[in-house]
Design a protein around this motif. Structure first.
Motif, PDB file in Angstrom:
ATOM      1  N   ILE A   1     -11.977  -6.603   4.805  1.00 15.76           N
ATOM      2  CA  ILE A   1     -11.952  -5.628   3.717  1.00 15.76           C
ATOM      3  C   ILE A   1     -12.111  -6.350   2.379  1.00 15.76           C
ATOM      4  O   ILE A   1     -11.334  -7.255   2.053  1.00 15.76           O
TER       5      ILE A   1
ATOM      6  N   MET B   1      -5.212   1.518   3.009  1.00 16.59           N
ATOM      7  CA  MET B   1      -6.245   1.054   2.081  1.00 16.59           C
ATOM      8  C   MET B   1      -7.507   1.882   2.185  1.00 16.59           C
ATOM      9  O   MET B   1      -8.134   2.230   1.175  1.00 16.59           O
ATOM     10  N   ILE B   2      -7.906   2.212   3.402  1.00 17.42           N
ATOM     11  CA  ILE B   2      -9.110   3.021   3.587  1.00 17.42           C
ATOM     12  C   ILE B   2      -8.917   4.425   2.999  1.00 17.42           C
ATOM     13  O   ILE B   2      -9.830   5.007   2.422  1.00 17.42           O
ATOM     14  N   ARG B   3      -7.703   4.939   3.129  1.00 19.02           N
ATOM     15  CA  ARG B   3      -7.426   6.278   2.610  1.00 19.02           C
ATOM     16  C   ARG B   3      -7.299   6.314   1.079  1.00 19.02           C
ATOM     17  O   ARG B   3      -7.840   7.180   0.420  1.00 19.02           O
ATOM     18  N   THR B   4      -6.590   5.330   0.492  1.00 24.32           N
ATOM     19  CA  THR B   4      -6.295   5.372  -0.943  1.00 24.32           C
ATOM     20  C   THR B   4      -7.203   4.492  -1.782  1.00 24.32           C
ATOM     21  O   THR B   4      -7.276   4.670  -3.004  1.00 24.32           O
ATOM     22  N   LYS B   5      -7.862   3.518  -1.147  1.00 21.94           N
ATOM     23  CA  LYS B   5      -8.732   2.555  -1.839  1.00 21.94           C
ATOM     24  C   LYS B   5      -7.967   1.662  -2.804  1.00 21.94           C
ATOM     25  O   LYS B   5      -8.558   1.095  -3.735  1.00 21.94           O
ATOM     26  N   GLN B   6      -6.655   1.477  -2.582  1.00 21.22           N
ATOM     27  CA  GLN B   6      -5.855   0.667  -3.492  1.00 21.22           C
ATOM     28  C   GLN B   6      -4.850  -0.197  -2.741  1.00 21.22           C
ATOM     29  O   GLN B   6      -4.415   0.147  -1.637  1.00 21.22           O
TER      30      GLN B   6
ATOM     31  N   GLU C   1      -8.542  -2.838  -5.992  1.00 22.25           N
ATOM     32  CA  GLU C   1      -9.201  -1.637  -5.479  1.00 22.25           C
ATOM     33  C   GLU C   1     -10.145  -2.026  -4.355  1.00 22.25           C
ATOM     34  O   GLU C   1     -10.851  -3.037  -4.453  1.00 22.25           O
ATOM     35  N   MET C   2     -10.169  -1.243  -3.293  1.00 25.18           N
ATOM     36  CA  MET C   2     -11.031  -1.535  -2.155  1.00 25.18           C
ATOM     37  C   MET C   2     -12.488  -1.231  -2.496  1.00 25.18           C
ATOM     38  O   MET C   2     -12.801  -0.193  -3.077  1.00 25.18           O
ATOM     39  N   ILE C   3     -13.368  -2.170  -2.130  1.00 28.70           N
ATOM     40  CA  ILE C   3     -14.795  -2.017  -2.407  1.00 28.70           C
ATOM     41  C   ILE C   3     -15.590  -1.729  -1.137  1.00 28.70           C
ATOM     42  O   ILE C   3     -16.521  -0.922  -1.132  1.00 28.70           O
TER      43      ILE C   3
ATOM     44  N   VAL D   1     -11.877  -6.394  -1.611  1.00 28.04           N
ATOM     45  CA  VAL D   1     -11.207  -5.715  -2.721  1.00 28.04           C
ATOM     46  C   VAL D   1     -11.581  -6.401  -4.025  1.00 28.04           C
ATOM     47  O   VAL D   1     -11.953  -7.580  -4.056  1.00 28.04           O
TER      48      VAL D   1
ATOM     49  N   THR E   1       0.855  -1.189   0.000  1.00 18.61           N
ATOM     50  CA  THR E   1       0.000   0.000   0.000  1.00 18.61           C
ATOM     51  C   THR E   1       0.891   1.239   0.000  1.00 18.61           C
ATOM     52  O   THR E   1       2.109   1.143   0.162  1.00 18.61           O
TER      53      THR E   1
END
Length: 217
Positions: A155, A58-63, A133-135, A157, A22
């Motif tokens: 989480i 992950m929560i911040r960037t969604k990736q 990508e985080m869903i 993804v 990340t």
């Protein structure tokens, strides 16, 4: 066959090791080694601590990128085992012997390489790399003690690009993996295992064409 009741502290019956890359707030990269991951279609669910740097990133960037080490990479994984990308190490991790590590690529002797569709880097040495990508995020143990609130997260993804080493391709197929050649690293009750004994037996499910499992994108 006799059975007897036990109350395990952990339920790691055998899951693949995943090195999750990340991007930190300052643009540097983090590697989070985990072993709570499972897939359905092109979706993966990751089990993570709520305060880990991987989760926060992950929560911040969604990736992220899900890098799968093989059974030859034990020393690389062990080098990361008690490191954290969180500068203020939580008390519980201090008690477990964790330390802050700013450059996990250097510590693990691994090599970053650019991804195609997401910002976090892939890990060159890992035979399998999945850009994702985080869903969504689901908090676990909401029914538990108040001190566990926000402690564990599931989480979801979506895998948007998959890369594999050429040697893992199944001959004659554009999108299949040769399972005889793929030797994932497995975590089972705090120990690392490989798949050295090969296939146990033919599965009746193998008679189903693999492409029939492909879900609409």
């Amino acid at each position: 066959m006799d059975h007897s009741p036990i109350t395990p502290a952990i339920f790691y019956w055998g899951t693949p090791v995943v090195l999750v890359t990340t991007t930190n707030e300052d643009g540097t990269s983090n590697i989070g080694p985990i072993s709570s991951a499972w897939w359905l279609g092109n979706r993966c669910v990751l089990g993570l601590e709520g305060n880990s740097q991987t989760t926060l990133n992950m929560i911040r960037t969604k990736q992220c990128v899900l890098n799968l080490p093989d059974e030859t990479m034990v020393s690389n994984v062990n080098a990361l085992a008690r490191t954290t990308g969180t500068e203020e190490v939580p008390e519980i991790k201090i008690k477990l012997g964790y330390r802050y590590d700013k450059d996990k690529f250097k510590t693990s002797r691994l090599t970053p390489e650019d991804s195609v569709k997401v910002s976090p880097p892939r890990i060159r040495e890992c035979p399998v790399q999945m850009e994702a990508e985080m869903i969504g995020v689901h908090e676990l143990m909401k029914d538990g003690p108040s001190e566990l609130k926000g402690f564990l997260m599931a989480i979801e993804v979506r895998v948007v690009q998959t890369h594999i080493e050429e040697k893992l391709r199944l001959a004659g197929h554009a999108n299949r993996v040769d399972s005889d050649k793929w030797k994932p690293m497995i975590m089972c009750f705090q120990k690392l295992y490989g798949l050295k004994d090969g296939e146990l037996a033919n599965s009746t499910l193998a008679d189903i064409e693999e492409e029939t499992y492909r879900l609409p994108v």
